[in-house]
Design an enzyme around this catalytic site. Structure first.
Site, PDB file in Angstrom:
ATOM      1  N   ASP A 263       8.879 -15.700  17.785  1.00  0.00           N
ATOM      2  CA  ASP A 263      10.029 -15.147  17.072  1.00  0.00           C
ATOM      3  C   ASP A 263      10.571 -16.244  16.143  1.00  0.00           C
ATOM      4  OD1 ASP A 263      11.977 -13.494  16.124  1.00  0.00           O
ATOM      5  OD2 ASP A 263      12.739 -12.879  18.075  1.00  0.00           O
TER       6      ASP A 263
HETATM    7  C1  BGC Z   1      14.178 -11.178  15.520  1.00  0.00           C
HETATM    8  C2  BGC Z   1      12.859 -10.441  15.473  1.00  0.00           C
HETATM    9  C3  BGC Z   1      12.446 -10.225  14.047  1.00  0.00           C
HETATM   10  C4  BGC Z   1      12.361 -11.586  13.372  1.00  0.00           C
HETATM   11  C5  BGC Z   1      11.880 -11.519  11.945  1.00  0.00           C
HETATM   12  C6  BGC Z   1      14.180 -12.413  14.667  1.00  0.00           C
HETATM   13  O1  BGC Z   1      15.426 -12.974  14.573  1.00  0.00           O
HETATM   14  O2  BGC Z   1      14.473 -11.495  16.859  1.00  0.00           O
HETATM   15  O3  BGC Z   1      12.953  -9.225  16.142  1.00  0.00           O
HETATM   16  O4  BGC Z   1      11.236  -9.541  13.988  1.00  0.00           O
HETATM   17  O5  BGC Z   1      13.650 -12.176  13.394  1.00  0.00           O
HETATM   18  O6  BGC Z   1      12.812 -10.957  11.129  1.00  0.00           O
END
Ligand code: BGC
Length: 684
Positions: A263
């Site tokens: 993530d």
């Molecule tokens: C979130 C994810 C997301 C990623 C990319 C993160 O902060 O937890 O779910 O896919 O950002 O945007």
């Protein structure tokens, strides 16, 4: 490309080039404004380095991505195309209901249709992979991201996971209109302690394996191409550096062969969490754990090549990660066509096309949940109806993860009501403060539609709350309106189950509308006026109050269970101030007609290894309107080597019943459905 050709390409790449393939940055690094979905960051890089990375986060638009791909490939030593990944969670430009609502459809076919529509729009805009489905089981609505999950139940989430992977990817992810799916957040991100986002997770092995891991496993079985690691810890180890989780559970046990992506800065954050010494250590640990792509940190960028040079990391580990990324590019067909479906012409034809607008409306009408109806609904079309509350005029009700949605296209509730029912006289009071004169006008209407709850701002990532009660201003508004006019239908918007015991007691009708998407209010209006018979069922229980959290229908037997009474009893497991059960439980929801259940039969009362039992029930639509009924099969294992849940959903069929029609609905009970992790953690 053949696998041999990919391996040859890999053998020709320098260590630096390999490391760069494993890095994902957002558009801000390419001189674009970019869609920033996490904290701002600046990394030490030469000006060309972003262009040499393997994938990009959050960029969209056919013209833009064709240009960006050209710019990137021009700077790549081996002209390797980039993968454009983005959060297309419940629609690209046309927003569909939020995932908690999609779960409430209790209809995997609908979930597949929505994912497929989102894929078609996004791929025309040049997106190759989406960070969806999120199937994190969630039992705590303090956590703002419950909006993004399909709910609290492992079986339902597994059905949704499979359906959405199929909708996004189809049978061949390189086909036109398809994108690679990424199941997230591995693992158990939906259970942060105290409902506070990014917090640690404290979860026992049985709960993890028997409940939380199941939906990810279902996505893997459905062929999902990517898995995203979660921010939280499991057993005190951050998921991105958690070797047991990624190597033993995900790869070996579940058989996942695709790409694992961290993530947003999750690898870098292991340093802040204090479980990695520094960014170099974080890079080493996560590569060794099997995390292939480093999203939005510079750990791999700054250290991966050097770790191999110094002998601290085996080159095989780096190669293995790069190979997976190259294979994904090949599966997407990018070596042959690096732009995939990006086309301005296709964007014009596909985005907001009639079929997706229709789906946006229909999806909302099939996922809203009618919680209570003392006969006020459906509303008479010939009446004079007051529409009250600022949410009835709010365009920010599409949902907080439709980040590319064009909110100027949202149809509000008041607009929707007027559009679908021109014969009704509507009196609009789309605000939360009302004068006495306005209240008298409301009193003179034949019915009231009161919109309360939350718009899309207070839910989603990082939007945790300690108190999940409906806002005081809305309780006050409700009290005034209900005293003025008893025929008040309460429409509750929001991305989380909100505690509303007062409204449950006093409002004659309650419709949980969730955050219904771009044209979703038309679907909500369809329900209110009886054009559609509601069929949604709660994917997440609505509690009485925050103190009951976490809560789920699937509870366990205690040694001191509460007898069937509303009274508090000393020395048994109960609360002095609220019931044990939720206000509205998972799986509940009404229609305008009643389905009668009769003739439950089992083909046998004993299941021998390898055999099957047929469970059947007759379901009859006793009303005069066609209905869709979500027939649910629950089981209970009465004795086990460990304490077993009181009820587990194991089967679901949504059946269409004409007025008066009866259908015999069949379920198969087999050995697999009864398996669980025993006292020694054997899956038996
Ligand atoms: C979130 C994810 C997301 C990623 C990319 C993160 O902060 O937890 O779910 O896919 O950002 O945007």
């Amino acid at each position: 490309m053949t696998l041999d050709e990919i391996k040859k390409l890999l053998s020709e790449m320098s260590l630096e080039e390999k490391a760069e393939q494993l890095v994902q940055l957002h558009g801000g690094f390419f001189g674009d404004v970019g869609m920033i979905t996490g904290p701002a960051a600046e990394f030490k890089m030469d000006a060309d380095q972003p262009y040499r990375t393997g994938s990009v986060l959050g960029e969209h638009g056919a013209r833009h991505l064709i240009d960006l791909q050209n710019r990137m490939m021009a700077k790549q030593p081996h002209k390797i195309p980039a993968i454009f990944m983005a959060d297309v969670i419940h629609g690209y430009k046309t927003a569909f209901p939020v995932p908690i609502a999609i779960g409430s459809g209790f209809d995997p076919d609908l979930a597949e249709e929505i994912a497929s529509a989102a894929a078609e729009e996004a791929s025309a805009a040049g997106v190759h992979a989406t960070f969806s489905p999120m199937v994190d089981l969630v039992k705590d609505s303090r956590w703002g991201r419950c909006m993004e999950s399909t709910g609290e139940d492992p079986y339902l989430n597994s059905l949704m996971a499979r359906a959405m992977v199929k909708g996004f990817q189809g049978d061949d992810v390189s086909a036109k209109g398809k994108v690679a799916a990424c199941v997230k957040h591995f693992a158990a991100y939906g259970a942060p302690v105290a409902g506070r986002d990014y917090n640690v997770t404290e979860i026992c092995e049985h709960t993890l394996f028997d409940e939380y891991l199941k939906p990810y496993r279902a996505a893997v079985e459905a062929g999902v191409k990517l898995v995203m690691t979660a921010f939280n810890t499991i057993d005190r180890k951050p998921c991105s550096t958690n070797k047991r989780l990624l190597r033993d559970v995900l790869r070996k046990d579940m058989g996942f062969e695709g790409v694992v992506i961290s993530d947003y800065n999750a690898i870098g954050e292991t340093v802040i969490q204090g479980s990695s010494e520094d960014r170099r250590d974080a890079a080493k640990k996560s590569l060794e754990a099997g995390c292939d792509i480093d999203m939005m940190s510079d750990c791999y960028l700054s250290s991966a090549a050097d770790l191999v040079k110094s002998g601290e990391l085996s080159e095989d580990i780096l190669d293995e990660a790069v190979l997976r990324v190259l294979i994904l590019k090949n599966e997407l067909g990018l070596f042959e066509n690096p732009y995939k479906d990006a086309s301005e012409d296709a964007e014009r034809k596909i985005i907001f096309s009639e079929k997706f607008r229709e789906l946006s409306r229909r999806a909302a009408s099939e996922t809203a949940v009618l919680l209570k109806n003392d006969g006020v609904l459906p509303l008479s079309k010939n009446g004079r109806t007051a529409v009250v509350g600022s949410l009835a005029d709010d365009r920010l009700i599409v949902g907080s993860w439709a980040i590319f949605a064009d909110e100027s296209k949202t149809v509000t509730l008041s607009e929707a009501l007027k559009e679908i029912c021109p014969e009704t006289k509507f009196e609009l009071f789309c605000r939360n403060e009302l004068t006495d004169t306005e209240l008298s006008e409301i009193a003179n209407c034949s019915a009231v539609v009161l919109a309360i709850g939350e718009n899309q701002i207070p839910t989603g990532e990082s939007m945790s709350v300690a108190d999940i009660s409906i806002a005081q201003k809305h309780k006050d508004l409700f009290e005034k309106v209900i005293s003025a006019n008893g025929n008040t239908v309460t429409v509750v918007f929001g991305g989380r189950p909100l505690a509303m015991p007062l409204i449950a007691e006093k409002s004659p009708a309650i419709l949980e509308a969730w955050l219904p998407g771009t044209l979703g209010c038309l679907g909500i209006a369809d329900i209110l006026f009886g054009n559609v018979n509601p069929s949604g069922r709660l994917s997440m229980s609505i509690p009485y109050c925050s103190g009951q959290l976490p809560i789920s229908y699937s509870q366990f037997m205690t040694g001191r269970p509460k007898p069937d009474t509303d009274k508090f009893i000393r020395y048994v497991s109960n609360y002095m101030d609220v019931p044990n059960k939720p206000l509205y439980s998972f799986g509940c929801g009404l229609s305008y007609t009643k389905a009668e259940y009769s003739g439950v039969t089992l083909s046998s009362s004993v299941l021998t290894p390898g055999s099957k039992i047929k469970a059947e029930v007759t379901v009859t639509n006793t009303g005069s309107m066609a209905m869709k009924e979500a027939v649910q099969l629950y089981i209970r294992d009465v004795k086990g080597s460990v304490v077993r849940p009181l009820r587990e959903l194991k089967g679901l069929k949504k059946v269409l019943l004409a007025p008066g029609e009866s259908k015999r609905v069949e379920f198969e009970i087999n050995e697999d459905m009864l398996k669980f992790y025993d006292a020694d953690m054997n899956y038996v």
